[in-house]
Design a protein around this motif. Structure first.
Motif, PDB file in Angstrom:
ATOM      1  N   SER A   1     -18.201  39.767  32.424  1.00 46.41           N
ATOM      2  CA  SER A   1     -18.353  40.511  31.177  1.00 46.41           C
ATOM      3  C   SER A   1     -17.115  40.335  30.316  1.00 46.41           C
ATOM      4  O   SER A   1     -16.011  40.133  30.831  1.00 46.41           O
ATOM      5  CB  SER A   1     -18.592  42.010  31.457  1.00 46.41           C
ATOM      6  OG  SER A   1     -17.468  42.568  32.135  1.00 46.41           O
TER       7      SER A   1
ATOM      8  N   SER B   1     -13.776  40.720  42.444  1.00 48.79           N
ATOM      9  CA  SER B   1     -13.588  40.586  40.992  1.00 48.79           C
ATOM     10  C   SER B   1     -12.362  41.363  40.564  1.00 48.79           C
ATOM     11  O   SER B   1     -11.874  42.252  41.280  1.00 48.79           O
ATOM     12  CB  SER B   1     -14.811  41.092  40.225  1.00 48.79           C
ATOM     13  OG  SER B   1     -14.965  42.495  40.381  1.00 48.79           O
ATOM     14  N   ARG B   2     -11.884  41.012  39.373  1.00 45.10           N
ATOM     15  CA  ARG B   2     -10.748  41.698  38.758  1.00 45.10           C
ATOM     16  C   ARG B   2     -11.098  41.998  37.309  1.00 45.10           C
ATOM     17  O   ARG B   2     -11.783  41.196  36.659  1.00 45.10           O
ATOM     18  CB  ARG B   2      -9.496  40.815  38.828  1.00 45.10           C
ATOM     19  CG  ARG B   2      -9.030  40.519  40.244  1.00 45.10           C
ATOM     20  CD  ARG B   2      -8.102  39.323  40.299  1.00 45.10           C
ATOM     21  NE  ARG B   2      -7.545  39.107  41.628  1.00 45.10           N
ATOM     22  CZ  ARG B   2      -8.165  38.453  42.606  1.00 45.10           C
ATOM     23  NH1 ARG B   2      -9.368  37.945  42.401  1.00 45.10           N
ATOM     24  NH2 ARG B   2      -7.589  38.294  43.791  1.00 45.10           N
ATOM     25  N   SER B   3     -10.614  43.120  36.828  1.00 39.10           N
ATOM     26  CA  SER B   3     -10.873  43.514  35.438  1.00 39.10           C
ATOM     27  C   SER B   3      -9.556  43.768  34.712  1.00 39.10           C
ATOM     28  O   SER B   3      -8.612  44.329  35.294  1.00 39.10           O
ATOM     29  CB  SER B   3     -11.726  44.785  35.377  1.00 39.10           C
ATOM     30  OG  SER B   3     -12.981  44.583  35.989  1.00 39.10           O
ATOM     31  N   TYR B   4      -9.516  43.344  33.455  1.00 36.69           N
ATOM     32  CA  TYR B   4      -8.350  43.562  32.600  1.00 36.69           C
ATOM     33  C   TYR B   4      -8.770  44.215  31.294  1.00 36.69           C
ATOM     34  O   TYR B   4      -9.922  44.098  30.861  1.00 36.69           O
ATOM     35  CB  TYR B   4      -7.676  42.225  32.258  1.00 36.69           C
ATOM     36  CG  TYR B   4      -6.831  41.625  33.347  1.00 36.69           C
ATOM     37  CD1 TYR B   4      -5.460  41.874  33.414  1.00 36.69           C
ATOM     38  CD2 TYR B   4      -7.395  40.784  34.304  1.00 36.69           C
ATOM     39  CE1 TYR B   4      -4.677  41.293  34.411  1.00 36.69           C
ATOM     40  CE2 TYR B   4      -6.614  40.210  35.303  1.00 36.69           C
ATOM     41  CZ  TYR B   4      -5.256  40.473  35.349  1.00 36.69           C
ATOM     42  OH  TYR B   4      -4.481  39.910  36.335  1.00 36.69           O
ATOM     43  N   GLU B   5      -7.812  44.875  30.670  1.00 35.76           N
ATOM     44  CA  GLU B   5      -7.959  45.359  29.295  1.00 35.76           C
ATOM     45  C   GLU B   5      -6.774  44.846  28.482  1.00 35.76           C
ATOM     46  O   GLU B   5      -5.665  44.717  29.010  1.00 35.76           O
ATOM     47  CB  GLU B   5      -7.954  46.887  29.233  1.00 35.76           C
ATOM     48  CG  GLU B   5      -9.143  47.554  29.867  1.00 35.76           C
ATOM     49  CD  GLU B   5      -9.049  49.071  29.868  1.00 35.76           C
ATOM     50  OE1 GLU B   5      -9.970  49.717  30.387  1.00 35.76           O
ATOM     51  OE2 GLU B   5      -8.033  49.614  29.360  1.00 35.76           O
TER      52      GLU B   5
ATOM     53  N   THR C   1     -13.986  41.025  32.846  1.00 35.06           N
ATOM     54  CA  THR C   1     -14.085  41.017  34.307  1.00 35.06           C
ATOM     55  C   THR C   1     -14.504  39.628  34.757  1.00 35.06           C
ATOM     56  O   THR C   1     -15.401  39.016  34.167  1.00 35.06           O
ATOM     57  CB  THR C   1     -15.128  42.045  34.792  1.00 35.06           C
ATOM     58  OG1 THR C   1     -14.705  43.358  34.426  1.00 35.06           O
ATOM     59  CG2 THR C   1     -15.298  41.990  36.309  1.00 35.06           C
TER      60      THR C   1
ATOM     61  N   ARG D   1      -8.853  47.078  37.342  1.00 39.10           N
ATOM     62  CA  ARG D   1      -9.712  47.317  38.509  1.00 39.10           C
ATOM     63  C   ARG D   1      -9.820  46.053  39.346  1.00 39.10           C
ATOM     64  O   ARG D   1      -9.934  44.959  38.810  1.00 39.10           O
ATOM     65  CB  ARG D   1     -11.109  47.756  38.054  1.00 39.10           C
ATOM     66  CG  ARG D   1     -12.045  48.133  39.199  1.00 39.10           C
ATOM     67  CD  ARG D   1     -13.315  48.798  38.676  1.00 39.10           C
ATOM     68  NE  ARG D   1     -14.164  49.230  39.786  1.00 39.10           N
ATOM     69  CZ  ARG D   1     -15.317  48.656  40.108  1.00 39.10           C
ATOM     70  NH1 ARG D   1     -15.765  47.628  39.409  1.00 39.10           N
ATOM     71  NH2 ARG D   1     -16.032  49.088  41.112  1.00 39.10           N
TER      72      ARG D   1
ATOM     73  N   HIS E   1     -12.142  44.227  26.972  1.00 39.08           N
ATOM     74  CA  HIS E   1     -12.441  44.403  28.391  1.00 39.08           C
ATOM     75  C   HIS E   1     -12.988  43.086  28.934  1.00 39.08           C
ATOM     76  O   HIS E   1     -13.901  42.506  28.340  1.00 39.08           O
ATOM     77  CB  HIS E   1     -13.506  45.486  28.598  1.00 39.08           C
ATOM     78  CG  HIS E   1     -13.135  46.827  28.066  1.00 39.08           C
ATOM     79  ND1 HIS E   1     -12.648  47.840  28.877  1.00 39.08           N
ATOM     80  CD2 HIS E   1     -13.179  47.332  26.807  1.00 39.08           C
ATOM     81  CE1 HIS E   1     -12.408  48.918  28.123  1.00 39.08           C
ATOM     82  NE2 HIS E   1     -12.722  48.626  26.876  1.00 39.08           N
TER      83      HIS E   1
END
Length: 247
Positions: free
Chosen positions: A169, A106-110, A184, A238, A182
């Motif tokens: 999310s 997975s990858r997360s951005y803000e 993901t 992340r 946020h």
């Protein structure tokens, strides 16, 4: 032997992550330093691409070498040679078949928005002074988790096999003077996060309703979604992997 780099960078001065002719990229800067230190042409493979002006708090890349690396010494030398807006936080050996891009779970951005003009955030957040209904924006963000095909948020003329993504999310949070989105997912399409943010902001400004989001996604039409927000507010934060390090 295959090694992973864990790195971070401010993207303001770069034309994105990916190496390209006639433009300065983060990948190019790192490859030049690695090639010089290992005295051999080294190519690195990143976990993904960020566009011009986009930042990364955490990104991974892998490279192969025939010589064993003193990881701490290499870390010190690389950071000494790289510009101040790129940092290598870790170097570690992984199994030979591990791939920085394809093995990511997975990858997360803000996305950062400031509603108060702040000269110190000019390259890190988008200044947007309009009133926003954050509750409606969060209501709409939850709808995203019910869909898989996000072609409506993808950059046009993108060569991909599928527009399907699984969003784990999506939420807006107030952090001090910042309003931060946020998100993901297992994967992201080109320009997807910035297009989602632009669409949610239209909902927050009352230009479209929460229910309109169902129609936009079902249309698979980029023209139906909101405009992409500026790059400077976007951070890759992340990337999650299974166990990949060599014991």
């Amino acid at each position: 032997m295959r090694y992973f780099l864990e790195l971070a960078y401010s993207g303001t001065a770069y034309h994105g992550w990916q190496k390209q002719p006639n433009a300065v990229s983060v990948q190019e800067k790192i490859e030049k330093v690695l090639s010089r230190l290992l005295q051999k042409n080294i190519e690195i493979v990143g976990a993904g691409r960020t566009d011009a002006g986009v930042h990364a708090k955490q990104l991974f890349a892998h490279f192969d070498t025939e010589v064993s690396i003193g990881e701490e010494e290499m870390l010190y030398k690389m950071n000494s040679m790289l510009p101040g807006d790129i940092a290598i936080n870790r170097i570690f050996r992984v199994k030979a078949e591990v791939h920085a891009r394809f093995d990511a779970l997975s990858r997360s951005y803000e996305y950062w928005i400031t509603q108060q003009k702040d000269p110190f955030l000019i390259n890190q957040a988008w200044y947007l002074k309009q009133e926003l209904d954050v509750e409606k924006m969060n209501e709409a963000a939850q709808i995203l988790k019910n869909y898989r095909n996000f072609k409506c948020f993808s950059k046009s003329r993108t060569d991909v096999k599928t527009y399907n993504c699984t969003i784990e999310s999506a939420e807006w949070k107030k952090t001090g003077e910042l309003l931060v989105f946020h998100i993901t997912a297992d994967r992201f399409l080109r320009n997807m996060v910035r297009a989602i943010v632009g669409t949610l902001l239209e909902i927050g400004q009352g230009k479209i309703s929460v229910e309109n989001l169902h129609e936009i996604i079902a249309s698979e039409d980029r023209g139906m979604a909101g405009a992409s927000v500026p790059a400077q507010g976007l951070f890759l934060t992340r990337i999650k992997y299974p166990k990949i390090e060599v014991d």
